[in-house]
Scaffold this motif. Sequence first.
Motif, mmCIF file in Angstrom:
data_model
loop_
_atom_site.group_PDB
_atom_site.id
_atom_site.type_symbol
_atom_site.label_atom_id
_atom_site.label_comp_id
_atom_site.label_asym_id
_atom_site.label_seq_id
_atom_site.Cartn_x
_atom_site.Cartn_y
_atom_site.Cartn_z
ATOM 1 N N LYS A 245 15.641 -4.884 6.262
ATOM 2 C CA LYS A 245 16.967 -5.486 6.079
ATOM 3 C C LYS A 245 17.419 -5.180 4.659
ATOM 4 O O LYS A 245 16.673 -5.405 3.699
ATOM 5 C CB LYS A 245 16.896 -6.997 6.314
ATOM 6 C CG LYS A 245 18.210 -7.728 6.075
ATOM 7 C CD LYS A 245 18.087 -9.195 6.437
ATOM 8 C CE LYS A 245 17.159 -9.944 5.505
ATOM 9 N NZ LYS A 245 17.147 -11.401 5.777
ATOM 10 N N ARG A 247 20.043 -5.817 1.519
ATOM 11 C CA ARG A 247 20.968 -6.789 0.927
ATOM 12 C C ARG A 247 21.668 -6.152 -0.263
ATOM 13 O O ARG A 247 21.017 -5.508 -1.094
ATOM 14 C CB ARG A 247 20.213 -8.032 0.477
ATOM 15 C CG ARG A 247 19.624 -8.854 1.607
ATOM 16 C CD ARG A 247 18.816 -10.042 1.099
ATOM 17 N NE ARG A 247 17.536 -9.632 0.527
ATOM 18 C CZ ARG A 247 17.257 -9.610 -0.765
ATOM 19 N NH1 ARG A 247 18.195 -9.940 -1.653
ATOM 20 N NH2 ARG A 247 16.073 -9.262 -1.199
ATOM 21 N N HIS A 249 23.028 -5.315 -3.819
ATOM 22 C CA HIS A 249 22.503 -5.655 -5.140
ATOM 23 C C HIS A 249 23.168 -4.750 -6.173
ATOM 24 O O HIS A 249 24.075 -3.979 -5.839
ATOM 25 C CB HIS A 249 20.973 -5.482 -5.159
ATOM 26 C CG HIS A 249 20.298 -6.176 -6.302
ATOM 27 N ND1 HIS A 249 20.231 -7.544 -6.380
ATOM 28 C CD2 HIS A 249 19.677 -5.691 -7.408
ATOM 29 C CE1 HIS A 249 19.571 -7.876 -7.484
ATOM 30 N NE2 HIS A 249 19.243 -6.765 -8.135
ATOM 31 N N ALA A 258 20.942 -1.675 -3.270
ATOM 32 C CA ALA A 258 20.491 -2.688 -2.323
ATOM 33 C C ALA A 258 19.057 -3.087 -2.619
ATOM 34 O O ALA A 258 18.302 -2.329 -3.238
ATOM 35 C CB ALA A 258 20.604 -2.163 -0.895
ATOM 36 N N GLU A 259 18.720 -4.287 -2.207
ATOM 37 C CA GLU A 259 17.323 -4.711 -2.178
ATOM 38 C C GLU A 259 16.888 -4.729 -0.722
ATOM 39 O O GLU A 259 17.671 -5.073 0.173
ATOM 40 C CB GLU A 259 17.140 -6.071 -2.836
ATOM 41 C CG GLU A 259 17.268 -6.008 -4.349
ATOM 42 C CD GLU A 259 16.546 -7.154 -5.047
ATOM 43 O OE1 GLU A 259 16.332 -8.196 -4.389
ATOM 44 O OE2 GLU A 259 16.207 -6.999 -6.229
ATOM 45 N N ASP A 261 14.270 -5.880 2.329
ATOM 46 C CA ASP A 261 13.282 -6.811 2.863
ATOM 47 C C ASP A 261 12.644 -6.179 4.097
ATOM 48 O O ASP A 261 13.298 -5.424 4.832
ATOM 49 C CB ASP A 261 13.931 -8.141 3.273
ATOM 50 C CG ASP A 261 14.578 -8.855 2.104
ATOM 51 O OD1 ASP A 261 14.174 -8.587 0.949
ATOM 52 O OD2 ASP A 261 15.500 -9.653 2.331
ATOM 53 N N GLU A 282 10.684 -9.574 0.526
ATOM 54 C CA GLU A 282 11.323 -8.588 -0.351
ATOM 55 C C GLU A 282 10.283 -7.557 -0.791
ATOM 56 O O GLU A 282 9.187 -7.912 -1.203
ATOM 57 C CB GLU A 282 11.912 -9.280 -1.577
ATOM 58 C CG GLU A 282 12.606 -8.325 -2.528
ATOM 59 C CD GLU A 282 13.080 -9.018 -3.796
ATOM 60 O OE1 GLU A 282 13.059 -8.382 -4.862
ATOM 61 O OE2 GLU A 282 13.446 -10.214 -3.718
#
Length: 340
Positions: A245, A247, A249, A258-259, A261, A282
């Motif tokens: 996933k 996210r 960033h 993005a970060e 997970d 993460e």
Amino acid sequence: MNKDELKKMEEEALRQIREAENMSKLNEIRIAFLGKKGQFTNAMKSLRDLPKEERPVFGQVVNEARSNVTEKLEEMKTALAAKAREKQLESEVIDVTLPASRMELGHRHPNEIALEEVERIFVGMGYEVVEGPEIEKDYYNFEALNIPANHPAKDEQDTFYITKEFLLRTQTSGTQVHEMEKHKLPIRMISPGRVFRADELDATHSPNFHQIEGLVIDKNITFADLKGTLAEFAKQLFGPDTKIKLRPHHFPFTEPSAEVDVSCFKCGGKGCRLCKGEGWIEILGCGMVHPHVLEMSGIDPNEYQGFAFGVGLERIAMLKYEIDDMHHLYENDIRFLKQF
């Protein structure tokens, strides 16, 4: 010195040789009688005080006596050496019926196991493993990565400076800049290595840890390539059912950023102690290489694009092997290492 005195000297030397108990004592006798200042040497020097007609006869007698003493010294030396050897063998006798001593074998470090696994995955996808210097220029560690002197991100990474120009690298991304400057495109590489930051020491932080940075530069590279690469990486590392996933960033050297997970590989996303009940963990940061970073390395961003990602090696090892304290990785406790 006359012949009688010479005879007595020879007999005394032979007596002392017979009574010598070890090599050290035998060497003292050799020096006393045959050394540069020994008695036989002095006897030869006394030839100058004799009449010319007596010198040849006396010289012959001295040489014969000296030869006798030398011969006996060698015989005794051989005998003492044999005696010492026999004594040594007696003291070192081995009972072959006793069980053999157990040999303790070393154990592979969990960091090394995790690194080899990551390298295997990316080499299998066509990546090259590249190493860079741990002492880096400020330019490669910050400026070439779109982090100028007054950039806030520079304050977030407490840095060990050696001089104003050189520092202990805070990230392995500088290795990517070195490779981009070579202009040998396309680039597919990972750069594992040790990095340094002035972090407080706790269960999940250390001033000395390891990172693995990845970089791809080629034509027509998109964010979809990045997502697909990381999805395949996660499946090979944590299991075929692993999902990722992304996210939004912010990183100065990538845009968009993005970060990432991964779904918890222990509970399958249901929630457990490892993922703290969230079902996701993460794992790394990533993004498309910022056009300014490409330009500073002499690459045309209108023709080439790229993506980059970075993951902590200790982070991977701690997740894969459920290690709750990073310090275990550095203490080299054999009881801990035996588990791997």
